[in-house]
Design an enzyme around this catalytic site. Structure first.
Site, PDB file in Angstrom:
ATOM      1  N   LYS A  92       0.832  -1.207   0.000  1.00 31.40           N
ATOM      2  CA  LYS A  92       0.000   0.000   0.000  1.00 31.40           C
ATOM      3  C   LYS A  92       0.866   1.256   0.000  1.00 31.40           C
ATOM      4  O   LYS A  92       0.580   2.234  -0.712  1.00 31.40           O
ATOM      5  CB  LYS A  92      -0.924   0.014   1.214  1.00 31.40           C
ATOM      6  CG  LYS A  92      -1.857   1.215   1.231  1.00 31.40           C
ATOM      7  CD  LYS A  92      -2.863   1.136   2.369  1.00 31.40           C
ATOM      8  CE  LYS A  92      -3.810   2.330   2.321  1.00 31.40           C
ATOM      9  NZ  LYS A  92      -4.830   2.276   3.393  1.00 31.40           N
ATOM     10  N   CYS A 127       3.197   6.080  -2.601  1.00 33.87           N
ATOM     11  CA  CYS A 127       4.383   6.841  -2.986  1.00 33.87           C
ATOM     12  C   CYS A 127       4.355   7.197  -4.471  1.00 33.87           C
ATOM     13  O   CYS A 127       4.878   8.251  -4.869  1.00 33.87           O
ATOM     14  CB  CYS A 127       5.651   6.051  -2.656  1.00 33.87           C
ATOM     15  SG  CYS A 127       6.087   6.109  -0.897  1.00 33.87           S
ATOM     16  N   CYS A 139      -1.455  23.223   7.268  1.00 33.00           N
ATOM     17  CA  CYS A 139      -1.023  23.580   5.917  1.00 33.00           C
ATOM     18  C   CYS A 139      -1.374  25.004   5.499  1.00 33.00           C
ATOM     19  O   CYS A 139      -0.764  25.517   4.558  1.00 33.00           O
ATOM     20  CB  CYS A 139      -1.624  22.592   4.917  1.00 33.00           C
ATOM     21  SG  CYS A 139      -0.923  20.920   5.049  1.00 33.00           S
ATOM     22  N   PHE A 147       4.541  13.797   3.222  1.00 32.85           N
ATOM     23  CA  PHE A 147       5.034  14.965   3.953  1.00 32.85           C
ATOM     24  C   PHE A 147       6.559  14.990   4.072  1.00 32.85           C
ATOM     25  O   PHE A 147       7.210  13.957   4.166  1.00 32.85           O
ATOM     26  CB  PHE A 147       4.403  15.023   5.343  1.00 32.85           C
ATOM     27  CG  PHE A 147       2.954  15.438   5.314  1.00 32.85           C
ATOM     28  CD1 PHE A 147       2.600  16.779   5.338  1.00 32.85           C
ATOM     29  CD2 PHE A 147       1.948  14.491   5.232  1.00 32.85           C
ATOM     30  CE1 PHE A 147       1.275  17.170   5.296  1.00 32.85           C
ATOM     31  CE2 PHE A 147       0.615  14.867   5.185  1.00 32.85           C
ATOM     32  CZ  PHE A 147       0.278  16.212   5.213  1.00 32.85           C
ATOM     33  N   GLY A 148       7.094  16.212   4.107  1.00 29.73           N
ATOM     34  CA  GLY A 148       8.524  16.424   4.271  1.00 29.73           C
ATOM     35  C   GLY A 148       8.808  17.520   5.274  1.00 29.73           C
ATOM     36  O   GLY A 148       7.891  18.104   5.859  1.00 29.73           O
ATOM     37  N   LEU A 202      -7.075  12.195   8.229  1.00 28.12           N
ATOM     38  CA  LEU A 202      -7.514  12.943   7.056  1.00 28.12           C
ATOM     39  C   LEU A 202      -8.723  12.262   6.442  1.00 28.12           C
ATOM     40  O   LEU A 202      -8.662  11.078   6.093  1.00 28.12           O
ATOM     41  CB  LEU A 202      -6.389  13.027   6.018  1.00 28.12           C
ATOM     42  CG  LEU A 202      -5.079  13.680   6.460  1.00 28.12           C
ATOM     43  CD1 LEU A 202      -4.042  13.584   5.347  1.00 28.12           C
ATOM     44  CD2 LEU A 202      -5.314  15.126   6.846  1.00 28.12           C
ATOM     45  N   HIS A 204      -1.198  26.069  -2.395  1.00 26.95           N
ATOM     46  CA  HIS A 204      -0.540  25.066  -1.552  1.00 26.95           C
ATOM     47  C   HIS A 204      -0.879  23.677  -2.077  1.00 26.95           C
ATOM     48  O   HIS A 204      -2.062  23.305  -2.155  1.00 26.95           O
ATOM     49  CB  HIS A 204      -1.003  25.189  -0.104  1.00 26.95           C
ATOM     50  CG  HIS A 204      -0.590  24.016   0.741  1.00 26.95           C
ATOM     51  ND1 HIS A 204       0.696  23.861   1.203  1.00 26.95           N
ATOM     52  CD2 HIS A 204      -1.286  22.934   1.166  1.00 26.95           C
ATOM     53  CE1 HIS A 204       0.767  22.724   1.890  1.00 26.95           C
ATOM     54  NE2 HIS A 204      -0.423  22.157   1.873  1.00 26.95           N
ATOM     55  N   GLY A 256      -1.874  17.876  -1.985  1.00 27.11           N
ATOM     56  CA  GLY A 256      -1.738  16.569  -2.620  1.00 27.11           C
ATOM     57  C   GLY A 256      -2.249  16.680  -4.040  1.00 27.11           C
ATOM     58  O   GLY A 256      -2.961  17.636  -4.385  1.00 27.11           O
ATOM     59  N   ASN A 293       4.759  17.674   0.606  1.00 27.84           N
ATOM     60  CA  ASN A 293       3.928  18.634   1.339  1.00 27.84           C
ATOM     61  C   ASN A 293       4.685  18.972   2.627  1.00 27.84           C
ATOM     62  O   ASN A 293       4.817  18.134   3.511  1.00 27.84           O
ATOM     63  CB  ASN A 293       2.565  18.015   1.647  1.00 27.84           C
ATOM     64  CG  ASN A 293       1.640  18.973   2.382  1.00 27.84           C
ATOM     65  OD1 ASN A 293       2.077  19.949   2.986  1.00 27.84           O
ATOM     66  ND2 ASN A 293       0.346  18.679   2.342  1.00 27.84           N
TER      67      ASN A 293
END
Length: 396
Positions: A59, A64, A168, A219-220, A272, A311, A314, A344
Site C-alpha cells: 500500500k 508513494c 497547511c 510529507f517532508g 484525514l 498550496h 496533494g 507537502n
C-alpha cells in the site's frame, strides 16, 4: 551585456508597487541534511519501523507513486533512531523525546531560511521591526519566535507573533498577519518565518491508522522565510517582486473533523477524511470569486487570466481545483513542481510555490518585454477547519 545593464533592464520591466500596500521584498528557504528520494522511502521506512506486513508495504508503494513526490528532506535519520529506538516502537510514550529533537531542529531550519532571506533583502537584521513565526512542530515556552529572534540578532524590542498548529494554511495566515502589520506600521519590515518537521508524527505503520501511510508518502521537512514591507526604499536597494493586495480567511462550517490532529504521549496523530478534496472542490469557486470581488478585481477577469500559487496539499486537491475552475494546462505547474521537489511541507510549501512563481513570471516578463497578461494572481491554502486562506496577489 554587463551585470549593471542587465540589472537596469530588469528593473525597467518591474511594475510600480501601490503606495501603502504590503510587498514581498525577499524570500529564502532551508532544509535538513537528510534527503530521501521517493524510490528509496518504502524500503527505509519498512526497515526502520521493523514492519513485516507485506500488505502495508504494498500500500505504501502505491501511495508513494500516486503522490507525485520525487524527493523529500527530513530531520529523521538513522542516527536519531539509534539514539531513540522507542520512536519506532508502537505505543511508546515518546512526546518528550520527540520534542527534544523537534524544538531545536525547527529553529535551526528557520534560522537558516531567515539568514538566506535577509541576505537577499540586503539590509541588516536589526532593521527587522516585527517577527511572525509559524510552526506546527514544536511546543515550549518561551516559543521558537524568541529563540529565532535571538539566533538572528534581532532587536530586543522586535514585535513578535507566534502562530502555532495551523497546519497547511499557516504560511498564508502568516502572510495575512504580516500584511496587516506592514500596512498599519509605516516603515516597518516584517520577517515571516515558517518551519516544520514530521518528527512529532513519525510512528510505525498500523492497519488501524491508514492515515499514517499517507503522511509517510507525502510529507517532508523544511523552512521558509520572507521579508514583508510597504513602500520599498529604493536607496536601500529593496526590490519587491509581489504585492499582497487583499487577504481573506474563511472556514467551512461542519467540517472541523475532516482534518483532525490530536496530541498524545505518543506524539501527534492525524486523521484525514477521504472527502477532503471533494469538500475543497465544492467551495473553491465561490471562495475565489469572493476574494477577487472583495479585492477590487474586475468581475470580468477570468481564472485563466490569473497566475496561481496554490498550496499543494496533494495531487487530488490540485486536480479537483484545476477541473472545477477550468484552469488551462500548466496553470498549477509551480504547485506541482513544489510538491514533486519537496513533498507537502505544511505551512512552508506555499513559499516554495511562490519562489517558483517568481522565476516563472520573470521569464515571461523578459520574453515579452514586460507586457504579459498575468499581473494578478491568487495565493491559496487549505487546512484544518476546513479553513480556506486566500491572497489576491499582484506581480511587480
Amino acid at each position: 551585456m554587463s551585470q549593471k545593464n542587465g540589472d537596469h533592464n530588469l528593473a525597467a520591466l518591474r511594475r510600480a508597487p501601490t503606495p501603502g500596500k504590503a510587498t514581498l521584498l525577499a524570500i529564502g528557504k532551508a532544509f535538513p541534511s537528510q534527503l530521501i528520494p521517493q524510490e528509496c522511502l518504502v524500503e527505509g521506512y519498512i526497515r526502520d519501523t521493523k514492519c513485516d506486513d507485506p500488505a502495508i508495504k504494498e500500500k505504501l508503494e502505491r501511495l508513494c507513486k500516486t503522490t507525485t513526490v520525487k524527493r523529500r528532506f527530513t530531520v529523521m535519520s538513522r542516527e536519531i533512531l539509534d539514539k531513540y529506538p522507542e520512536l519506532a516502537t508502537e505505543g511508546s510514550p515518546t512526546i518528550r523525546q520527540r520534542l527534544e529533537i523537534a524544538n531545536p531542529a525547527v529553529v535551526d531550519m528557520a534560522a537558516d531560511a531567515s539568514l538566506a532571506c535577509i541576505k537577499e533583502w540586503g539590509r541588516p537584521a536589526t532593521d527587522i521591526t516585527h517577527l511572525v513565526y509559524v510552526s506546527s512542530s514544536e511546543i515550549r515556552l518561551p516559543g521558537g519566535d524568541l529563540h529565532l529572534a535571538t539566533r538572528l540578532g534581532l532587536r530586543s524590542d522586535v514585535g513578535r507573533v507566534m502562530l502555532y498548529f495551523l497546519g497547511c494554511y499557516g504560511g498564508v495566515t502568516g502572510l495575512r498577519v504580516a500584511k496587516d502589520i506592514a500596512e498599519n506600521n509605516p516603515g516597518s519590515r516584517v520577517l515571516l518565518a515558517t518551519s516544520e518537521t514530521t518528527i512529532l508524527g513519525f510512528r510505525p505503520p498500523s492497519k488501524a491508522r491508514p492515515y499514517d501511510l499517507v503522511g509517510a508518502a507525502l510529507f517532508g521537512d523544511g523552512a521558509a522565510a520572507v521579508v514583508v514591507g510597504a513602500d520599498p526604499v529604493e536607496g536601500k536597494k529593496e526590490e519587491p517582486f509581489m504585492e499582497l493586495s487583499y487577504a481573506v480567511q474563511e472556514f467551512l462550517p461542519g467540517t472541523h473533523g475532516v482534518i483532525d490532529g490530536r496530541l498524545s504521549e505518543e506524539g501527534i496523530n492525524f486523521k484525514l477524511g477521504r472527502d477532503l478534496p471533494e469538500k475543497i472542490e465544492g467551495k473553491i469557486e465561490e471562495f475565489c470569486r469572493k476574494l477577487m470581488r472583495n479585492g477590487g478585481l474586475d468581475c470580468g477577469v477570468g481564472f485563466n487570466e490569473l497566475f496561481w500559487a496554490v498550496h499543494p496539499g496533494g495531487p487530488a486537491i490540485l486536480n479537483r481545483l484545476e477541473g472545477k475552475l477550468g484552469l488551462e494546462e500548466g496553470k498549477l505547474d509551480c504547485s506541482r513542481r513544489a510538491l514533486m521537489d519537496y513533498g507537502n511541507v505544511s505551512s512552508n510549501t506555499i513559499f516554495y510555490v511562490m519562489e517558483y512563481m517568481r522565476e516563472e513570471l520573470m521569464k515571461k516578463k523578459e520574453r515579452k518585454g514586460g507586457e504579459y497578461k498575468e499581473e494578478w494572481g491568487l495565493g491559496l491554502a487549505f487546512g484544518p477547519g476546513i479553513t480556506f486562506e486566500g491572497l489576491l496577489l499582484r506581480s511587480l
